[in-house]
Design an enzyme around this catalytic site. Structure first.
Site, short mmCIF file in Angstrom:
data_model
loop_
_atom_site.label_atom_id
_atom_site.label_comp_id
_atom_site.label_asym_id
_atom_site.label_seq_id
_atom_site.Cartn_x
_atom_site.Cartn_y
_atom_site.Cartn_z
CG ASP A 122 -11.36 36.83 -40.13
OD1 ASP A 122 -11.37 38.00 -39.70
OD2 ASP A 122 -11.24 35.85 -39.39
CG ASP A 140 -8.63 40.29 -37.03
OD1 ASP A 140 -9.24 40.44 -35.96
OD2 ASP A 140 -8.96 39.45 -37.89
#
Length: 163
Positions: A122, A140
């Site tokens: 991330d 995401d």
């Protein structure tokens, strides 16, 4: 001849997976783990983090084997469900098909990380003062946009017969 429905799914999902994996590769190889590059100071940074858990760190404290089994199984089940819904969606429901393709591509992008690394890379860090939204990535984002389109269809439009 390849079905237009499948071609569309493959184009959208491939774009998501390719963009997701390229951006993760750039972060993984170009930024030290934990490092931050401010883009909009006080609001948005690129920060290299690893998420061994699910959304919001779900199961992050479990062993790597348990996390891999659970998340690969759940991701696999979710992708099969998305493919089923996608197959049942008529061609004239372009936005719904796009949303499902985005979810599918995002699930494949994050599942790729889980299989390769045992965690998801991330890097988008949105925050205000000391409040930070959990870091996220392109996959995401695609899943969230796709789910937003899906929820919109559920709430405001008639869904295809048998959905």
């Amino acid at each position: 001849m390849i079905n237009q429905r499948i071609v569309f799914l493959l184009w959208v999902a491939s774009f998501v997976v390719l963009t997701d994996q390229v951006t993760k590769h750039l972060v993984h190889t170009g930024m030290a783990y934990g490092s931050t590059i401010p883009l909009i100071p006080g609001l948005f940074d690129l920060t290299h983090v690893h998420n061994p858990g699910g959304a919001f760190g779900f199961l992050a404290g479990q062993s790597e084997l348990i996390r891999k089994i659970v998340f690969i199984f759940v991701s696999g089940l979710a992708t099969l469900m998305i493919l089923y819904f996608y197959h049942r969606t008529p061609m004239n429901f372009l936005w719904l098909r796009t949303g499902l393709a985005l979810i599918f591509g995002g699930a494949v992008g994050n599942m790729t990380d889980r299989i390769r690394f045992g965690y998801v890379i991330d890097f988008f860090d949105v925050y205000w003062k000391t409040w930070h939204w959990p870091a996220f990535n392109v996959a995401d984002s695609a899943i969230c946009v796709g789910m937003g389109i899906f929820v919109f269809h559920v709430l405001f439009k008639k869904l295809p017969e048998g959905f």
